[in-house]
Design a protein around this motif. Structure first.
Motif, PDB file in Angstrom:
ATOM      1  N   LEU A  74     -49.049 -27.311  39.141  1.00  0.00           N
ATOM      2  CA  LEU A  74     -47.821 -26.526  39.248  1.00  0.00           C
ATOM      3  C   LEU A  74     -46.912 -26.729  38.033  1.00  0.00           C
ATOM      4  CD1 LEU A  74     -46.901 -26.845  43.009  1.00  0.00           C
ATOM      5  CD2 LEU A  74     -47.841 -24.895  41.808  1.00  0.00           C
ATOM      6  N   ILE A  75     -46.885 -27.942  37.498  1.00  0.00           N
ATOM      7  CA  ILE A  75     -46.071 -28.184  36.302  1.00  0.00           C
ATOM      8  C   ILE A  75     -46.567 -27.303  35.161  1.00  0.00           C
ATOM      9  CG2 ILE A  75     -45.555 -29.887  34.508  1.00  0.00           C
ATOM     10  CD1 ILE A  75     -45.464 -31.996  36.777  1.00  0.00           C
ATOM     11  N   GLY A  76     -47.890 -27.260  34.987  1.00  0.00           N
ATOM     12  CA  GLY A  76     -48.457 -26.423  33.923  1.00  0.00           C
ATOM     13  C   GLY A  76     -48.208 -24.943  34.167  1.00  0.00           C
ATOM     14  N   SER A  77     -48.373 -24.526  35.422  1.00  0.00           N
ATOM     15  CA  SER A  77     -48.201 -23.102  35.707  1.00  0.00           C
ATOM     16  C   SER A  77     -46.753 -22.672  35.514  1.00  0.00           C
ATOM     17  CB  SER A  77     -48.666 -22.781  37.116  1.00  0.00           C
ATOM     18  OG  SER A  77     -47.836 -23.409  38.065  1.00  0.00           O
ATOM     19  N   ARG A  78     -45.813 -23.565  35.833  1.00  0.00           N
ATOM     20  CA  ARG A  78     -44.403 -23.227  35.625  1.00  0.00           C
ATOM     21  C   ARG A  78     -44.065 -23.138  34.143  1.00  0.00           C
ATOM     22  NH1 ARG A  78     -42.420 -27.294  40.323  1.00  0.00           N
ATOM     23  NH2 ARG A  78     -42.786 -25.903  42.067  1.00  0.00           N
ATOM     24  N   GLN A  79     -44.697 -23.970  33.318  1.00  0.00           N
ATOM     25  CA  GLN A  79     -44.479 -23.876  31.870  1.00  0.00           C
ATOM     26  C   GLN A  79     -44.995 -22.539  31.330  1.00  0.00           C
ATOM     27  OE1 GLN A  79     -46.294 -27.414  30.240  1.00  0.00           O
ATOM     28  NE2 GLN A  79     -44.286 -28.190  29.645  1.00  0.00           N
ATOM     29  N   TYR A  80     -46.199 -22.166  31.758  1.00  0.00           N
ATOM     30  CA  TYR A  80     -46.746 -20.888  31.320  1.00  0.00           C
ATOM     31  C   TYR A  80     -45.857 -19.742  31.771  1.00  0.00           C
ATOM     32  CZ  TYR A  80     -51.191 -22.679  29.601  1.00  0.00           C
ATOM     33  OH  TYR A  80     -52.150 -23.311  28.865  1.00  0.00           O
ATOM     34  N   ALA A  81     -45.360 -19.826  32.994  1.00  0.00           N
ATOM     35  CA  ALA A  81     -44.501 -18.756  33.503  1.00  0.00           C
ATOM     36  C   ALA A  81     -43.239 -18.637  32.662  1.00  0.00           C
ATOM     37  CB  ALA A  81     -44.141 -19.018  34.961  1.00  0.00           C
ATOM     38  N   TYR A  82     -42.656 -19.769  32.271  1.00  0.00           N
ATOM     39  CA  TYR A  82     -41.433 -19.763  31.463  1.00  0.00           C
ATOM     40  C   TYR A  82     -41.697 -19.133  30.095  1.00  0.00           C
ATOM     41  CZ  TYR A  82     -37.504 -21.479  28.746  1.00  0.00           C
ATOM     42  OH  TYR A  82     -36.408 -21.557  27.923  1.00  0.00           O
ATOM     43  N   PHE A  83     -42.744 -19.593  29.419  1.00  0.00           N
ATOM     44  CA  PHE A  83     -43.028 -19.075  28.077  1.00  0.00           C
ATOM     45  C   PHE A  83     -43.434 -17.608  28.119  1.00  0.00           C
ATOM     46  CE2 PHE A  83     -43.856 -23.665  27.073  1.00  0.00           C
ATOM     47  CZ  PHE A  83     -42.751 -23.816  26.266  1.00  0.00           C
ATOM     48  N   ASP A  84     -44.175 -17.228  29.155  1.00  0.00           N
ATOM     49  CA  ASP A  84     -44.627 -15.841  29.235  1.00  0.00           C
ATOM     50  C   ASP A  84     -43.490 -14.880  29.557  1.00  0.00           C
ATOM     51  OD1 ASP A  84     -47.148 -16.508  28.496  1.00  0.00           O
ATOM     52  OD2 ASP A  84     -47.987 -16.517  30.510  1.00  0.00           O
ATOM     53  N   ARG A  85     -42.450 -15.370  30.249  1.00  0.00           N
ATOM     54  CA  ARG A  85     -41.282 -14.507  30.442  1.00  0.00           C
ATOM     55  C   ARG A  85     -40.637 -14.189  29.103  1.00  0.00           C
ATOM     56  NH1 ARG A  85     -40.324 -17.771  34.954  1.00  0.00           N
ATOM     57  NH2 ARG A  85     -38.797 -19.039  33.846  1.00  0.00           N
ATOM     58  N   LYS A  86     -40.656 -15.143  28.185  1.00  0.00           N
ATOM     59  CA  LYS A  86     -40.105 -14.899  26.844  1.00  0.00           C
ATOM     60  C   LYS A  86     -41.043 -14.001  26.040  1.00  0.00           C
ATOM     61  CE  LYS A  86     -37.026 -17.866  27.986  1.00  0.00           C
ATOM     62  NZ  LYS A  86     -35.962 -17.320  28.782  1.00  0.00           N
ATOM     63  N   LYS A  87     -42.353 -14.250  26.177  1.00  0.00           N
ATOM     64  CA  LYS A  87     -43.337 -13.502  25.397  1.00  0.00           C
ATOM     65  C   LYS A  87     -43.395 -12.042  25.819  1.00  0.00           C
ATOM     66  CE  LYS A  87     -47.698 -14.762  25.620  1.00  0.00           C
ATOM     67  NZ  LYS A  87     -48.961 -15.504  25.456  1.00  0.00           N
ATOM     68  N   LYS A  88     -43.092 -11.772  27.092  1.00  0.00           N
ATOM     69  CA  LYS A  88     -43.160 -10.410  27.608  1.00  0.00           C
ATOM     70  C   LYS A  88     -42.214  -9.485  26.842  1.00  0.00           C
ATOM     71  CE  LYS A  88     -41.622  -9.678  31.802  1.00  0.00           C
ATOM     72  NZ  LYS A  88     -41.490  -9.445  33.259  1.00  0.00           N
ATOM     73  N   LYS A  89     -41.046  -9.991  26.475  1.00  0.00           N
ATOM     74  CA  LYS A  89     -40.071  -9.189  25.734  1.00  0.00           C
ATOM     75  C   LYS A  89     -40.633  -8.775  24.382  1.00  0.00           C
ATOM     76  CE  LYS A  89     -36.421 -11.671  28.111  1.00  0.00           C
ATOM     77  NZ  LYS A  89     -37.313 -12.107  29.167  1.00  0.00           N
ATOM     78  N   SER A  90     -41.293  -9.705  23.711  1.00  0.00           N
ATOM     79  CA  SER A  90     -41.902  -9.403  22.413  1.00  0.00           C
ATOM     80  C   SER A  90     -43.033  -8.390  22.554  1.00  0.00           C
ATOM     81  CB  SER A  90     -42.421 -10.696  21.792  1.00  0.00           C
ATOM     82  OG  SER A  90     -43.201 -10.430  20.668  1.00  0.00           O
ATOM     83  N   GLU A  91     -43.822  -8.526  23.601  1.00  0.00           N
ATOM     84  CA  GLU A  91     -44.943  -7.610  23.807  1.00  0.00           C
ATOM     85  C   GLU A  91     -44.462  -6.185  24.086  1.00  0.00           C
ATOM     86  OE1 GLU A  91     -47.231  -9.453  26.865  1.00  0.00           O
ATOM     87  OE2 GLU A  91     -48.092 -10.941  25.494  1.00  0.00           O
ATOM     88  N   TYR A  92     -43.386  -6.062  24.861  1.00  0.00           N
ATOM     89  CA  TYR A  92     -42.845  -4.731  25.123  1.00  0.00           C
ATOM     90  C   TYR A  92     -42.301  -4.101  23.850  1.00  0.00           C
ATOM     91  CZ  TYR A  92     -43.293  -4.163  30.128  1.00  0.00           C
ATOM     92  OH  TYR A  92     -43.792  -3.962  31.382  1.00  0.00           O
ATOM     93  N   ARG A  93     -41.619  -4.888  23.024  1.00  0.00           N
ATOM     94  CA  ARG A  93     -41.092  -4.345  21.770  1.00  0.00           C
ATOM     95  C   ARG A  93     -42.230  -3.842  20.883  1.00  0.00           C
ATOM     96  NH1 ARG A  93     -36.475  -4.725  18.258  1.00  0.00           N
ATOM     97  NH2 ARG A  93     -37.149  -4.734  16.099  1.00  0.00           N
ATOM     98  N   SER A  94     -43.320  -4.609  20.800  1.00  0.00           N
ATOM     99  CA  SER A  94     -44.450  -4.158  19.980  1.00  0.00           C
ATOM    100  C   SER A  94     -45.094  -2.900  20.572  1.00  0.00           C
ATOM    101  CB  SER A  94     -45.478  -5.268  19.811  1.00  0.00           C
ATOM    102  OG  SER A  94     -46.061  -5.590  21.043  1.00  0.00           O
ATOM    103  N   LEU A  95     -45.101  -2.780  21.899  1.00  0.00           N
ATOM    104  CA  LEU A  95     -45.625  -1.567  22.537  1.00  0.00           C
ATOM    105  C   LEU A  95     -44.778  -0.359  22.166  1.00  0.00           C
ATOM    106  CD1 LEU A  95     -47.480  -0.148  24.650  1.00  0.00           C
ATOM    107  CD2 LEU A  95     -45.735  -0.719  26.325  1.00  0.00           C
TER     108      LEU A  95
END
Length: 146
Positions: A39-60
């Motif tokens: 769960l610690i690892g999954s929460r870290q991925y969730a946090y970073f991916d929430r930030k990464k999602k913004k970048s991915e949408y901008r590139s789209l």
């Protein structure tokens, strides 16, 4: 000193952790210690991916804009530069949405960006419009006192 029994609370905590880890592979969903690590690892991925999602949408949005601009006969970089020159301050999200849903409106924006001339009303027309607005709002009927 009074002895405090924590069995109920530790059992609740373990149940909550295992419920959250449900669906994970192997011991990650069965054993408490493994579930915590997972769960610690999954929460870290969730946090970073929430930030990464913004970048991915901008590139789209940029990809969609580039495709729409190429169809209109202009490159993406010249289009963005033209928008800055004519002082159109629409963000990439709105522009990409216009390109997909309202192609005729997007074509007009592209033409303005190609020409490089700001679409601003002449100063005289703006002044006249302001005067008419003032006249309509300040007209008052004055009754003379007898």
């Amino acid at each position: 000193m009074v002895r405090i029994k924590t069995n109920v609370y530790s059992h609740k905590r373990k149940k909550r952790v295992l419920k959250e880890a449900k669906g994970q592979f192997g011991d990650r969903s069965k054993r408490y210690k493994e579930a915590i690590k997972s769960l610690i690892g999954s929460r870290q991925y969730a946090y970073f991916d929430r930030k990464k999602k913004k970048s991915e949408y901008r590139s789209l949005w940029i990809i969609r804009l580039n495709a729409a601009c190429r169809e209109a006969g202009i490159s993406y970089s010249r289009f963005i530069n033209g928008l800055k020159k004519v002082q159109i301050t629409l963000d990439r999200k709105v522009l990409a949405d216009l390109a997909v849903r309202e192609p005729d409106v997007f074509a007009q924006i592209v033409e303005q960006a190609k020409n490089g001339k700001p679409v601003v009303a002449p100063v005289a027309q703006v002044k006249e419009a302001k005067k008419t607005v003032k006249k309509t709002t300040t007209k008052k009927t004055t009754a003379k006192k007898a």
